[in-house]
Design a protein around this motif. Structure first.
Motif, short mmCIF file in Angstrom:
data_model
loop_
_atom_site.label_atom_id
_atom_site.label_comp_id
_atom_site.label_asym_id
_atom_site.label_seq_id
_atom_site.Cartn_x
_atom_site.Cartn_y
_atom_site.Cartn_z
N PHE A 1 83.37 29.70 6.23
CA PHE A 1 82.04 29.84 6.80
C PHE A 1 82.09 30.57 8.14
N GLY A 2 83.13 30.30 8.92
CA GLY A 2 83.27 31.01 10.19
C GLY A 2 83.42 32.51 10.00
N LEU A 3 84.25 32.91 9.05
CA LEU A 3 84.40 34.34 8.76
C LEU A 3 83.11 34.94 8.24
N PHE A 4 82.38 34.17 7.41
CA PHE A 4 81.09 34.65 6.91
C PHE A 4 80.12 34.90 8.06
N VAL B 1 74.54 34.94 18.69
CA VAL B 1 74.49 33.55 18.22
C VAL B 1 75.33 33.39 16.96
N LEU B 2 75.19 34.30 16.01
CA LEU B 2 75.98 34.21 14.78
C LEU B 2 77.47 34.40 15.06
N LEU B 3 77.80 35.32 15.95
CA LEU B 3 79.20 35.55 16.29
C LEU B 3 79.80 34.33 16.99
N ALA B 4 79.06 33.73 17.90
CA ALA B 4 79.56 32.55 18.60
C ALA B 4 79.75 31.39 17.63
N VAL C 1 86.30 35.31 22.84
CA VAL C 1 85.44 34.20 22.37
C VAL C 1 84.52 33.75 23.50
N LEU C 2 85.07 33.63 24.69
CA LEU C 2 84.26 33.22 25.84
C LEU C 2 83.17 34.25 26.14
N PRO D 1 78.40 40.24 23.27
CA PRO D 1 79.07 40.25 21.96
C PRO D 1 79.92 41.48 21.69
N LEU D 2 79.50 42.65 22.11
CA LEU D 2 80.26 43.86 21.78
C LEU D 2 81.61 43.87 22.49
N LEU D 3 81.60 43.64 23.78
CA LEU D 3 82.86 43.60 24.53
C LEU D 3 83.72 42.43 24.08
#
Length: 132
Positions: free
Chosen positions: A17-20, A33-36, A75-76, A83-85
């Motif tokens: 689910f995390g990879l999804f 939000v989805l990436l975090a 991640v932080l 998100p991009l950086l």
């Protein structure tokens, strides 16, 4: 034969689910939000699969400090809505952490699938770097 515990099965599901969510967040133009959420699920699933102690031991080895700092820093940054950086830093840290695993994976893929062009490519990639 390797036995798989119930916790490991749950961990595979959580990491999946995390990879999804990570892939879905990338498809939606780096939705933070989805990436975090995907990052947190992936790290939680990894700790369920191999155990919390082994996860900490893997990430905090002396020769993997650079990769770990880039990965966790990414991640932080994703959690802080950059998100991009953050994803660029995570990708660099991921490749730095798992660079010893890639030749093994390519060797397995080259031997497992008998596809003429791809198996030759995977065998070439297997021999291109060392395990250390």
């Amino acid at each position: 034969m390797v036995t798989v515990t119930e916790w490991q099965k749950i961990g595979v599901g959580i990491a999946g689910f995390g990879l999804f969510f990570i892939l879905f967040g990338i498809l939606l133009y780096f939705d933070s939000v989805l990436l975090a959420f995907g990052n947190l699920l992936f790290l939680t699933g990894l700790s369920f699969i191999i155990g919390l102690r082994k996860t900490c031991f893997f990430f905090f080895q002396r020769h993997k400090v650079k990769g770990t700092s880039f990965f966790l820093g990414g991640v932080l940054l994703v959690l802080l809505r950059w998100p991009l950086l953050g994803m660029f830093l995570e990708a660099y840290g991921f490749f730095s952490l798992f660079k010893g695993f890639f030749p093994v994976a390519f060797g397995f893929l080259g031997n497992a699938f008998d596809i003429p062009f791809l198996s030759a490519l995977f065998r070439r990639l297997q021999g291109s770097s060392s395990m250390v």
